[in-house]
Design a protein around this motif. Structure first.
Motif, PDB file in Angstrom:
ATOM      1  N   LEU A  50      68.132  34.694  49.065  1.00  0.00           N
ATOM      2  CA  LEU A  50      67.460  34.590  47.778  1.00  0.00           C
ATOM      3  C   LEU A  50      65.940  34.624  47.942  1.00  0.00           C
ATOM      4  CD1 LEU A  50      69.525  31.787  46.008  1.00  0.00           C
ATOM      5  CD2 LEU A  50      69.811  34.270  45.844  1.00  0.00           C
ATOM      6  N   ARG A  51      65.296  35.135  46.950  1.00  0.00           N
ATOM      7  CA  ARG A  51      63.840  35.090  46.852  1.00  0.00           C
ATOM      8  C   ARG A  51      63.498  34.166  45.686  1.00  0.00           C
ATOM      9  NH1 ARG A  51      60.048  39.908  44.727  1.00  0.00           N
ATOM     10  NH2 ARG A  51      58.015  38.961  45.070  1.00  0.00           N
ATOM     11  N   ILE A  52      62.974  32.987  45.987  1.00  0.00           N
ATOM     12  CA  ILE A  52      62.666  31.976  44.975  1.00  0.00           C
ATOM     13  C   ILE A  52      61.154  31.891  44.826  1.00  0.00           C
ATOM     14  CG2 ILE A  52      62.926  29.564  44.289  1.00  0.00           C
ATOM     15  CD1 ILE A  52      65.429  29.446  46.043  1.00  0.00           C
ATOM     16  N   MET A  53      60.680  32.025  43.578  1.00  0.00           N
ATOM     17  CA  MET A  53      59.242  32.114  43.324  1.00  0.00           C
ATOM     18  C   MET A  53      58.810  31.138  42.247  1.00  0.00           C
ATOM     19  SD  MET A  53      59.175  36.254  43.127  1.00  0.00           S
ATOM     20  CE  MET A  53      60.790  36.237  42.361  1.00  0.00           C
ATOM     21  N   GLY A  54      57.562  30.701  42.338  1.00  0.00           N
ATOM     22  CA  GLY A  54      56.921  29.966  41.268  1.00  0.00           C
ATOM     23  C   GLY A  54      55.897  30.863  40.595  1.00  0.00           C
ATOM     24  N   SER A  55      55.338  30.363  39.487  1.00  0.00           N
ATOM     25  CA  SER A  55      54.328  31.127  38.752  1.00  0.00           C
ATOM     26  C   SER A  55      53.377  30.145  38.086  1.00  0.00           C
ATOM     27  CB  SER A  55      54.991  32.026  37.705  1.00  0.00           C
ATOM     28  OG  SER A  55      54.025  32.797  37.008  1.00  0.00           O
ATOM     29  N   PHE A  56      52.078  30.296  38.347  1.00  0.00           N
ATOM     30  CA  PHE A  56      51.077  29.346  37.861  1.00  0.00           C
ATOM     31  C   PHE A  56      49.998  30.065  37.065  1.00  0.00           C
ATOM     32  CE2 PHE A  56      47.186  26.724  38.736  1.00  0.00           C
ATOM     33  CZ  PHE A  56      47.569  25.612  37.993  1.00  0.00           C
ATOM     34  N   ILE A  57      49.817  29.689  35.860  1.00  0.00           N
ATOM     35  CA  ILE A  57      48.841  30.165  34.870  1.00  0.00           C
ATOM     36  C   ILE A  57      48.779  31.693  34.774  1.00  0.00           C
ATOM     37  CG2 ILE A  57      47.637  27.972  34.822  1.00  0.00           C
ATOM     38  CD1 ILE A  57      45.358  29.136  36.420  1.00  0.00           C
ATOM     39  N   ASN A  58      47.582  32.257  34.559  1.00  0.00           N
ATOM     40  CA  ASN A  58      47.531  33.623  34.030  1.00  0.00           C
ATOM     41  C   ASN A  58      46.387  34.478  34.579  1.00  0.00           C
ATOM     42  OD1 ASN A  58      45.535  32.052  32.883  1.00  0.00           O
ATOM     43  ND2 ASN A  58      45.559  33.105  30.932  1.00  0.00           N
ATOM     44  N   PRO A  59      46.288  34.668  35.870  1.00  0.00           N
ATOM     45  CA  PRO A  59      45.136  35.426  36.379  1.00  0.00           C
ATOM     46  C   PRO A  59      45.162  36.908  35.972  1.00  0.00           C
ATOM     47  CG  PRO A  59      46.740  35.062  38.116  1.00  0.00           C
ATOM     48  CD  PRO A  59      47.214  34.277  36.929  1.00  0.00           C
ATOM     49  N   PHE A  60      44.071  37.351  35.347  1.00  0.00           N
ATOM     50  CA  PHE A  60      43.841  38.779  35.070  1.00  0.00           C
ATOM     51  C   PHE A  60      44.936  39.423  34.223  1.00  0.00           C
ATOM     52  CE2 PHE A  60      42.222  37.852  39.438  1.00  0.00           C
ATOM     53  CZ  PHE A  60      40.891  37.726  39.084  1.00  0.00           C
ATOM     54  N   THR A  61      45.407  38.716  33.202  1.00  0.00           N
ATOM     55  CA  THR A  61      46.472  39.263  32.367  1.00  0.00           C
ATOM     56  C   THR A  61      46.071  39.390  30.897  1.00  0.00           C
ATOM     57  OG1 THR A  61      47.380  37.029  32.136  1.00  0.00           O
ATOM     58  CG2 THR A  61      48.352  38.428  33.840  1.00  0.00           C
ATOM     59  N   HIS A  62      44.899  38.891  30.519  1.00  0.00           N
ATOM     60  CA  HIS A  62      44.542  38.850  29.104  1.00  0.00           C
ATOM     61  C   HIS A  62      44.449  40.241  28.482  1.00  0.00           C
ATOM     62  CE1 HIS A  62      44.066  34.805  27.669  1.00  0.00           C
ATOM     63  NE2 HIS A  62      43.300  35.198  26.673  1.00  0.00           N
ATOM     64  N   LEU A  63      43.829  41.181  29.172  1.00  0.00           N
ATOM     65  CA  LEU A  63      43.662  42.515  28.596  1.00  0.00           C
ATOM     66  C   LEU A  63      45.010  43.194  28.372  1.00  0.00           C
ATOM     67  CD1 LEU A  63      40.532  43.854  30.545  1.00  0.00           C
ATOM     68  CD2 LEU A  63      40.665  43.234  28.119  1.00  0.00           C
ATOM     69  N   GLU A  64      45.910  43.055  29.329  1.00  0.00           N
ATOM     70  CA  GLU A  64      47.237  43.660  29.174  1.00  0.00           C
ATOM     71  C   GLU A  64      47.992  42.995  28.029  1.00  0.00           C
ATOM     72  OE1 GLU A  64      51.375  44.481  31.684  1.00  0.00           O
ATOM     73  OE2 GLU A  64      49.613  43.685  32.724  1.00  0.00           O
ATOM     74  N   ALA A  65      47.875  41.672  27.916  1.00  0.00           N
ATOM     75  CA  ALA A  65      48.563  40.961  26.842  1.00  0.00           C
ATOM     76  C   ALA A  65      48.043  41.400  25.473  1.00  0.00           C
ATOM     77  CB  ALA A  65      48.388  39.451  27.020  1.00  0.00           C
ATOM     78  N   ILE A  66      46.735  41.556  25.347  1.00  0.00           N
ATOM     79  CA  ILE A  66      46.152  42.033  24.091  1.00  0.00           C
ATOM     80  C   ILE A  66      46.692  43.420  23.752  1.00  0.00           C
ATOM     81  CG2 ILE A  66      44.000  42.805  22.993  1.00  0.00           C
ATOM     82  CD1 ILE A  66      42.593  40.546  24.584  1.00  0.00           C
ATOM     83  N   ALA A  67      46.754  44.287  24.752  1.00  0.00           N
ATOM     84  CA  ALA A  67      47.239  45.652  24.523  1.00  0.00           C
ATOM     85  C   ALA A  67      48.700  45.654  24.085  1.00  0.00           C
ATOM     86  CB  ALA A  67      47.058  46.487  25.787  1.00  0.00           C
TER      87      ALA A  67
END
Length: 335
Positions: A277-294
């Motif tokens: 298995l590949r188990i991952m975490g995810s913390f906050i939002n680096p460099f994603t604002h522009l893509e989210a707006i689009a």
């Protein structure tokens, strides 16, 4: 100005608060909408945020509004600009910042966590953290760009193929965002695990092929069949253990839900080994604002229909106190 101030644990009041002034490199925005995040509830009840919290503090890290004042050294924004805000402020000099992992910054600061945020009429923020929004984008949508950005960061960690079966555990606001992204990725099949039956129709409308309740004994066999990718959006002991157990051989497990710091889970390392298995975490939002707006401005992600409750600033102290009992999927404050 008027602000909802968290004076100490579980003690929030709506009161007069000094107007913020823009420091060097900053602007002041008149807040029009501010989302209520699960992290706000964690902080309200005395649990950690993305960084250490000291009361009194004005919470609110999901915010959007109009620029009303600009520092003399800012030339990228002007009064009247409509903006959404990335709340996270990085030091730029620690090991993580200098190696391109800014979101893991040793001296992370955040609007609405370590400094006053958007649960107020006005908020001072670094100009570098502001993103202009299209005229057709509502302030409610703009406030929710931040959580969508966090979801995008987690989503980018996954390698989704056209034959993959995806299991999303938790059909609340975050699960509904993941569902829309996964649906657009072209995955073969999407199952959502959600105990609240009133959410099931919305989840099917957003693209779930199958919605199951983890409380239904007949669903246990279906979960046991295994998913190629499991996205956990709850942060509870049972849901995290379910996520690891429901992944098939070679599977990916994304632990996105924010668990209490004292939560411990029971998993068998042998299963991780044997299923590779590949188990991952995810913390906050680096460099994603522009893509989210689009994504929102192009109509590829829907946000406003996911809002279940709207509050005024004056209603917020009682809403924060009663939040667990209100059946909120996503709450937002409009000013």
């Amino acid at each position: 100005m008027k602000a909802a101030v968290l004076q100490e644990q579980e003690q929030m009041v709506c009161t007069e608060h000094p107007n913020p002034q823009p420091g060097s490199g900053e602007v002041v925005i008149r807040v029009r909408s501010c989302g209520i995040c699960g992290t706000d509830q964690h902080i309200y009840h005395g649990h950690p945020g993305s960084a250490e919290v000291h009361t009194p503090i004005v919470l609110g890290h999901e915010l959007a509004g109009v620029v009303v004042a600009v520092s003399d050294d800012v030339d990228t924004l002007a009064a009247g600009d409509r903006v959404t805000v990335d709340p996270n402020i990085y030091c730029g000099s620690c090991e993580y910042c200098r190696s391109g992992k800014l979101h893991l910054c040793d001296r992370l600061q955040a609007i609405g966590v370590t400094r006053d945020g958007g649960m107020a009429e006005l908020c001072a923020v670094p100009a570098a953290n502001c993103y202009r929004i299209p005229d057709r984008m509502s302030f409610e949508e703009a406030a929710l760009i931040e959580p969508l950005g966090c979801v995008l960061h987690g989503f980018r960690k996954l390698a989704i193929g056209p034959r993959d079966h995806i299991l999303i555990i938790g059909g609340g606001f975050i699960g509904q965002l993941f569902l829309q992204l996964v649906r657009a990725s072209g995955a073969s099949r999407i199952t959502v695990s959600e105990p609240a039956a009133f959410k099931h129709d919305r989840l099917r409308e957003l693209g779930a092929d199958e919605v199951l309740s983890p409380l239904d004994p007949d669903a246990a066999g279906k979960f046991a069949s295994g998913a190629d990718i499991v996205i956990e959006c709850v942060g509870r002991k049972d849901s995290v253990e379910m996520a690891v157990g429901a992944a098939r051989k070679g599977g990916q497990v994304l632990l996105f839900g924010v668990a209490s710091p004292d939560t411990e889970i029971h998993i068998r390392p042998y299963d991780v080994f044997a299923k590779e298995l590949r188990i991952m975490g995810s913390f906050i939002n680096p460099f994603t604002h522009l893509e989210a707006i689009a994504l929102v401005s192009q109509g590829r992600i829907s946000l406003e229909p996911l809002i279940s409750h709207r509050f005024t600033l004056e209603e917020l102290p009682q809403a924060m106190r009663d939040y667990p009992n209100l059946g909120v999927s996503k709450g937002i404050i409009n000013l």
